[in-house]
Design a protein around this motif. Sequence first.
Motif, PDB file in Angstrom:
ATOM      1  N   LYS A 149       0.826  -1.208   0.000  1.00  0.00           N
ATOM      2  CA  LYS A 149       0.000   0.000   0.000  1.00  0.00           C
ATOM      3  C   LYS A 149       0.866   1.268   0.000  1.00  0.00           C
ATOM      4  O   LYS A 149       0.753   2.128   0.849  1.00  0.00           O
ATOM      5  CB  LYS A 149      -0.971  -0.016   1.175  1.00  0.00           C
ATOM      6  N   ARG A 161      -4.391   5.388   3.192  1.00  0.00           N
ATOM      7  CA  ARG A 161      -5.102   5.006   4.413  1.00  0.00           C
ATOM      8  C   ARG A 161      -5.099   3.488   4.545  1.00  0.00           C
ATOM      9  O   ARG A 161      -5.488   2.778   3.617  1.00  0.00           O
ATOM     10  CB  ARG A 161      -6.539   5.535   4.335  1.00  0.00           C
ATOM     11  N   PRO A 162      -4.656   2.954   5.701  1.00  0.00           N
ATOM     12  CA  PRO A 162      -4.652   1.498   5.852  1.00  0.00           C
ATOM     13  C   PRO A 162      -6.073   0.943   5.891  1.00  0.00           C
ATOM     14  O   PRO A 162      -6.937   1.492   6.568  1.00  0.00           O
ATOM     15  CB  PRO A 162      -3.931   1.264   7.184  1.00  0.00           C
ATOM     16  N   GLN A 163      -6.296  -0.100   5.117  1.00  0.00           N
ATOM     17  CA  GLN A 163      -7.597  -0.763   5.106  1.00  0.00           C
ATOM     18  C   GLN A 163      -7.427  -2.167   4.547  1.00  0.00           C
ATOM     19  O   GLN A 163      -6.493  -2.425   3.805  1.00  0.00           O
ATOM     20  CB  GLN A 163      -8.612   0.018   4.282  1.00  0.00           C
ATOM     21  N   GLU A 164      -8.300  -3.050   4.926  1.00  0.00           N
ATOM     22  CA  GLU A 164      -8.280  -4.419   4.427  1.00  0.00           C
ATOM     23  C   GLU A 164      -9.105  -4.448   3.141  1.00  0.00           C
ATOM     24  O   GLU A 164     -10.323  -4.222   3.166  1.00  0.00           O
ATOM     25  CB  GLU A 164      -8.849  -5.376   5.478  1.00  0.00           C
ATOM     26  N   ALA A 165      -8.463  -4.712   2.023  1.00  0.00           N
ATOM     27  CA  ALA A 165      -9.108  -4.611   0.706  1.00  0.00           C
ATOM     28  C   ALA A 165     -10.335  -5.514   0.574  1.00  0.00           C
ATOM     29  O   ALA A 165     -11.375  -5.082   0.072  1.00  0.00           O
ATOM     30  CB  ALA A 165      -8.099  -4.911  -0.389  1.00  0.00           C
ATOM     31  N   LEU A 176     -12.261  -6.764   2.939  1.00  0.00           N
ATOM     32  CA  LEU A 176     -13.330  -6.279   3.811  1.00  0.00           C
ATOM     33  C   LEU A 176     -14.033  -5.089   3.172  1.00  0.00           C
ATOM     34  O   LEU A 176     -15.268  -5.027   3.132  1.00  0.00           O
ATOM     35  CB  LEU A 176     -12.771  -5.894   5.182  1.00  0.00           C
ATOM     36  N   THR A 177     -13.259  -4.151   2.632  1.00  0.00           N
ATOM     37  CA  THR A 177     -13.835  -2.980   1.971  1.00  0.00           C
ATOM     38  C   THR A 177     -14.675  -3.399   0.767  1.00  0.00           C
ATOM     39  O   THR A 177     -15.762  -2.861   0.537  1.00  0.00           O
ATOM     40  CB  THR A 177     -12.710  -2.015   1.533  1.00  0.00           C
ATOM     41  N   GLN A 222     -17.936  -4.902   2.073  1.00  0.00           N
ATOM     42  CA  GLN A 222     -18.803  -3.847   2.588  1.00  0.00           C
ATOM     43  C   GLN A 222     -19.477  -3.092   1.447  1.00  0.00           C
ATOM     44  O   GLN A 222     -20.662  -2.767   1.516  1.00  0.00           O
ATOM     45  CB  GLN A 222     -18.009  -2.888   3.480  1.00  0.00           C
TER      46      GLN A 222
END
Length: 151
Positions: free
Chosen positions: A75, A105-109, A111-112, A115
């Motif tokens: 990332k 911005r850190p995020q779990e791909a 999961l996003t 969602q």
Amino acid sequence: MIHDIDLALYLNGPAKEVVAHGFARDSMIDFASALITHDNGRFSRIQASRITDKKKRLIEATCIDKFVDCELLRKEIIINRQSEIRQAEGQPYTITAIQEAVEVRPQEALLTELQAFVASCRGEASADLPGVEAGLQAMRICDQIQRAVTV
């Protein structure tokens, strides 16, 4: 490779032509390389390999005045701008490379993605997310690549 195709279509628009090469054993593709030419004249080169376990997810964009490196697994986004060459009278010249790191911005791909899918099912879809037609277009390109490689 489907996620990379989806990104290429999202960033560069519809595809005009797809050329692919690679090799397969039985019905499984071990390596594929595809060049997608888009309607707007841009192109995307996508590669996928199952030959080793080395994970590599890169997007490299060559622009008029910069080169952008995106490392999707870590990332990281680095923008490389045109170098500056300076030389004072009677002095040796210096070349300065200009690099800019973009904060991601850190995020779990996954999961996003899930969602966004649930929100879409509830009728709360975001206008900037690809829809069903974009998914179908990516699947058509996957099919073209698979047919070209497994011939």
